[in-house]
Design a protein around this motif. Sequence first.
Motif, PDB file in Angstrom:
ATOM      1  N   LEU A  97     -23.677 -25.254   4.680  1.00 57.47           N
ATOM      2  CA  LEU A  97     -24.838 -25.622   3.872  1.00 57.47           C
ATOM      3  C   LEU A  97     -26.082 -25.839   4.754  1.00 57.47           C
ATOM      4  O   LEU A  97     -27.208 -25.630   4.305  1.00 57.47           O
ATOM      5  N   ALA A 181     -25.506 -22.016  -2.982  1.00 59.33           N
ATOM      6  CA  ALA A 181     -25.034 -23.231  -2.330  1.00 59.33           C
ATOM      7  C   ALA A 181     -23.822 -23.735  -3.096  1.00 59.33           C
ATOM      8  O   ALA A 181     -23.747 -23.600  -4.317  1.00 59.33           O
ATOM      9  N   PHE A 186     -22.990 -29.649  -1.719  1.00 67.40           N
ATOM     10  CA  PHE A 186     -24.366 -30.042  -2.020  1.00 67.40           C
ATOM     11  C   PHE A 186     -24.408 -31.519  -2.450  1.00 67.40           C
ATOM     12  O   PHE A 186     -25.217 -32.304  -1.957  1.00 67.40           O
ATOM     13  N   LEU A 196     -33.610 -26.440  -0.242  1.00 67.87           N
ATOM     14  CA  LEU A 196     -32.900 -25.158  -0.176  1.00 67.87           C
ATOM     15  C   LEU A 196     -33.877 -24.021   0.128  1.00 67.87           C
ATOM     16  O   LEU A 196     -35.012 -24.025  -0.352  1.00 67.87           O
ATOM     17  N   VAL A 203     -27.052 -23.499  -7.193  1.00 68.05           N
ATOM     18  CA  VAL A 203     -26.001 -24.377  -6.685  1.00 68.05           C
ATOM     19  C   VAL A 203     -24.833 -24.188  -7.634  1.00 68.05           C
ATOM     20  O   VAL A 203     -24.923 -24.538  -8.811  1.00 68.05           O
TER      21      VAL A 203
END
Lengths: 221, 104
Positions: A97, A181, A186, A196, A203
């Motif tokens: 991430l 993501a 997250f 991001l 996400v």
Amino acid sequence: MTITEQPVTALPGGAGVRAPIPEGFIMPDFGDRMPGPGSPQTGTSAEGGTTAYTGPRKMAFICSKGNLDMAYPAFIMGNAALGEGIEVHIFFTFWGLDIINTKLNHKLKFTMAGNTAMHMNELGRLRPGWENLSLPQAMGNLPGMTAFATTMMKKQLEELEIPDIPDFLDLMQASGAHMYACKLSFDMAKMIEADLHPGVEGVISAADFVEIAEGAQVIFI
Amino acid sequence: MPTNTINGRSFEVDEEGFFTDRDEWSEDLAKDLAALIGIELDEEHLAPLRFMRQDAAVTGVTPTLRRLQTVGGFDIKSLFALYPGKPAKKMSWLAGLRKPVGCV
């Protein structure tokens, strides 16, 4: 390879009409004239009779590491795949991430610690053969060694004109890579959407990615 | 080396079909080749090809897409739109250059 003449057809995606290829003409395979591995295939699997994936060729990368040297493989292979007209999806999870976190991705680090493949080409100048010596593991734990190793790696990448991570993300976005993501990571990292990279499409959960990756060659990094 | 002939023009190619001698290229020839892959070569299509030829004449290597962006100032997204599918290979071929070998 020789490509035999085929009837004039319109390309998918609104491209123009193709002229017929002269006899004996040798031209590269651009993947859109002959049915190849990238073409849709229909069929049923041997057992169960379920319908097989019929779409275009896809590659899916799962980036789970946040070290500088672990950020590059997906980008380099993914970039090559995009250049070959292959659909690319990248899922950033756990430490991966950091690669799409704009607050962190310009300062990813490379560490010698735990890497037994550490050797320095320059040592070969002191004594032939030393370039292949594995550097002692304890060296990696000395203060400043991670910063030093990171600087060295960035310099080597720059010499080869490999973009840094933020630039590479821009390049992947422009080339049409789909990036996501991982929802769990997250939430765990208490990340916010504003951090991001704009190329990240969403996400998403692991199950979402599994669905997206249908028919893809999946590569875990 | 095999020789390709189209509309009376001949040029030598490698086993995949890429030019082996970039001096055998001309814009008219490129237009005929582009027709084979369904592309009509207008000025917008020609601009990156001209840059690639100039760059290759200096470096001796077919430039990569990344180089077209950083050195040539072309927009990657537009290049993918102009030459869909395999832009680097299509452009190298149409520019009369060898197959690109760079990774990025």
